[in-house]
Write a protein that holds these residues in place. Structure first.
Motif, short mmCIF file in Angstrom:
data_model
loop_
_atom_site.label_atom_id
_atom_site.label_comp_id
_atom_site.label_asym_id
_atom_site.label_seq_id
_atom_site.Cartn_x
_atom_site.Cartn_y
_atom_site.Cartn_z
N ILE A 195 0.84 -1.20 0.00
CA ILE A 195 0.00 0.00 0.00
C ILE A 195 0.89 1.26 0.00
N HIS A 222 5.13 -2.42 -6.48
CA HIS A 222 3.74 -2.62 -6.09
C HIS A 222 3.08 -3.67 -6.98
N ARG A 250 1.34 -7.11 -5.82
CA ARG A 250 -0.11 -7.22 -6.03
C ARG A 250 -0.42 -8.46 -6.88
N ALA A 307 -6.04 -3.82 7.11
CA ALA A 307 -6.89 -3.31 6.02
C ALA A 307 -8.18 -4.09 5.90
N GLY A 308 -8.13 -5.37 6.22
CA GLY A 308 -9.31 -6.19 5.98
C GLY A 308 -10.19 -6.38 7.20
N THR A 346 -11.65 -2.29 8.85
CA THR A 346 -12.51 -1.61 7.88
C THR A 346 -13.87 -2.30 7.78
N MET A 349 -6.33 8.53 2.54
CA MET A 349 -5.02 7.95 2.21
C MET A 349 -4.19 9.09 1.64
N ARG A 395 -1.08 10.80 -0.70
CA ARG A 395 -0.23 10.68 -1.87
C ARG A 395 0.83 11.78 -1.77
N TYR A 421 -11.29 10.54 1.48
CA TYR A 421 -12.36 9.72 0.90
C TYR A 421 -13.69 10.03 1.62
N GLY A 433 -15.17 4.87 -1.09
CA GLY A 433 -14.90 4.21 0.20
C GLY A 433 -13.83 3.13 0.08
N GLY A 466 -11.40 3.42 -2.03
CA GLY A 466 -10.30 4.11 -2.73
C GLY A 466 -10.76 4.58 -4.09
N HIS A 520 -4.15 1.13 -6.45
CA HIS A 520 -4.30 0.72 -5.05
C HIS A 520 -5.74 0.47 -4.64
N CYS A 556 -8.97 -1.00 -3.42
CA CYS A 556 -9.02 -2.07 -2.42
C CYS A 556 -9.04 -3.48 -3.03
#
Ligand code: HEM
Length: 429
Positions: free
Chosen positions: A105, A112, A116, A262-263, A266, A313, A315, A338, A365, A367, A372, A374
């Motif tokens: 992330i 990345h 991923r 993250a999982g 949330t 988030m 940047r 967001y 919600g 992203g 990136h 979700c």
């Protein structure tokens, strides 16, 4: 002074934790004023004192990006507004944190993309189908355990248990370690809340030790799975896949920590906010209960929009550029709110109305559109749907019976505890 005479734009300080302790209506009004009058608002650096010896990177201010269109514009240009310089959190990541929290992330392509690609093996339609059955069994068991009591803490006894079980099962973490994983993830995402790190406690040390302990758990698991692979995700990640790729020890640790935070938090917060919203809006609840399958898809998106469990988030601008027509300089931090974008009146009719049939609902919600977005969105939608289907079916009169205890955080829109009551043993709707 803003068009709203009660709000002075210069007084809005999103870096100050006190802002996030203010009542919801005040925060909503402040974001509305920012969206309308100062969509790229410069915020001062947060004031953080860490008693530990951990050296913090230089604390700097940032732009608060509050409009939906600007969040989309930034998300679509990852080469210009990147995730890998410093971090996606407000603060650049101090060096010692990278080992545990330096996950994908906080990376840009090509690193990345490589990670991923490897971890996406867990989220193929075939794997998701397997999880779907597990989600159903888990939700059923969770309801079994509370149904005779007539009351519960919805967060700890219901909402939190489903994503925790699914992620632990997915990775092959045994049930005896669920509470351990739960407590450590609370510390990682709730470190600014005194329930998880006592006032005056050292947040950096608490975060690092939670990271180290989770890392140790998954490292040992990874070593076992290298010797004796099973069909869980840990086995798939540590042993080479068909392209010959696998995660090394520290990549596995930071991915696991990312998954856990993250999982877990949330999805848990989406379900808890959903329960609160459905209690506060009986007409919407009735609409969903009357035609569960017909309304589920839009209801779940609306819960995620209103809840916005991930408030922002970050940047970082990789060169001088513009965003929403306004100049930004190389190195500037931009925080994509967001939560605010999901209330943008230029995109959502009546954004403060909870409408289970809202369609279209282009919320961010999970992203914005970009690399990136979700990875677990599909799984999260499934968990939210199954949990409410199960609750409506078996304890249809469940409702919130007291004030939620909110997490003190400017990053996670969390509910720590939420009392609910229902007829013991379940009842007809
Ligand atoms: C309602 C529940 C959820 C919400 C609101 C949510 C929100 C988000 C958001 C906003 C991002 C974007 C990060 C960015 O912009 O930089 C993200 C990324 C991610 N999410 Fe979720 N998430 C949820 C559930 C899940 C679940 C269930 C999983 C996995 C089991 C998961 C795994 C991830 C991962 C691995 C990433 C990083 C993706 C990358 O960097 O490529 N999330 N999530």
């Amino acid at each position: 002074m803003s068009a709203n005479p009660t709000i002075c734009l210069d007084d809005i300080d999103l870096s100050d934790l006190a802002f996030w302790a203010r009542p919801l209506e005040e925060r909503e009004a402040a974001f509305k004023a920012l969206r309308q009058e100062r969509p790229l608002a410069w915020m001062p650096a947060p004031k953080i004192e860490m008693p530990s010896a951990i050296e913090l990177p230089e604390l700097t201010g940032y732009y608060a990006v509050t409009r939906h269109a600007d969040v989309l514009e930034a998300s679509r240009q990852p080469e210009l507004f990147c995730s890998g310089k410093g971090a996606t959190s407000q603060l650049d990541m101090p060096e010692p944190f990278l080992e545990f929290f330096g996950s994908m992330i906080n990376m840009d392509d090509p690193r990345h993309a490589r990670l991923r690609r490897i971890v996406s093996t867990a989220f193929t339609p075939k794997m998701i189908k397997t999880f779907e059955d597990q989600v159903q069994v888990a939700a059923d068991r969770i309801v079994d355990e509370v149904i005779d009591k007539g009351e519960a803490d919805f967060v700890t006894e219901i909402a939190a248990r489903l994503p925790l079980k699914i992620i632990c099962d997915m990775m092959g973490v045994p049930e005896s370690d669920y509470d351990f994983v739960f407590n450590k993830s609370n510390v990682i995402l709730g470190a600014t809340d005194p329930e998880y790190v006592p006032e005056g406690g050292d947040i950096a040390v608490a975060l690092l030790s939670a990271g180290a302990e989770l890392s140790q758990l998954v490292t040992e698991l990874g070593q076992q799975r290298m010797k004796e692979p099973t069909d869980d995700l840990t086995s798939a990640l540590v042993n080479a896949n068909v392209e010959g790729e696998h995660l090394n020890e520290s990549e596995l640790a930071s991915f696991f920590i990312l998954l856990v935070v993250a999982g877990n938090e949330t999805t848990r917060n989406a379900i808890s906010h959903g329960m609160r919203l459905l209690t506060d809006h009986p007409d919407q609840r009735a609409a969903w209960m009357t035609d569960f399958e017909g309304v589920a898809a839009t209801a779940v998106e609306e819960i995620v929009r209103v809840a916005s469990p991930v408030i922002f988030m970050r940047r970082t601008a990789t060169r001088d550029a513009t965003l929403g027509g306004r100049p930004v300089n190389e190195g500037d931090k931009l925080i994509l709110y967001y939560w605010s974008a999901n209330r943008d009146e230029n995109v959502f009719d009546n954004p403060f109305r909870f409408d289970v049939r809202r369609d279209p609902n282009p919320h961010v919600g999970f992203g914005g559109p970009g690399p990136h977005f979700c990875l677990g969105a599909h799984l999260a939608r499934r968990e939210i749907t199954v949990m409410f289907r199960e609750l409506f079916k078996r304890i249809p009169d469940i409702e919130v019976s007291g004030e939620p205890s909110r997490l003190l955080s400017g990053f996670i829109n969390g509910i720590k505890h939420l009392p609910v009551t229902f007829t013991p043993g379940g009842a007809a709707a």
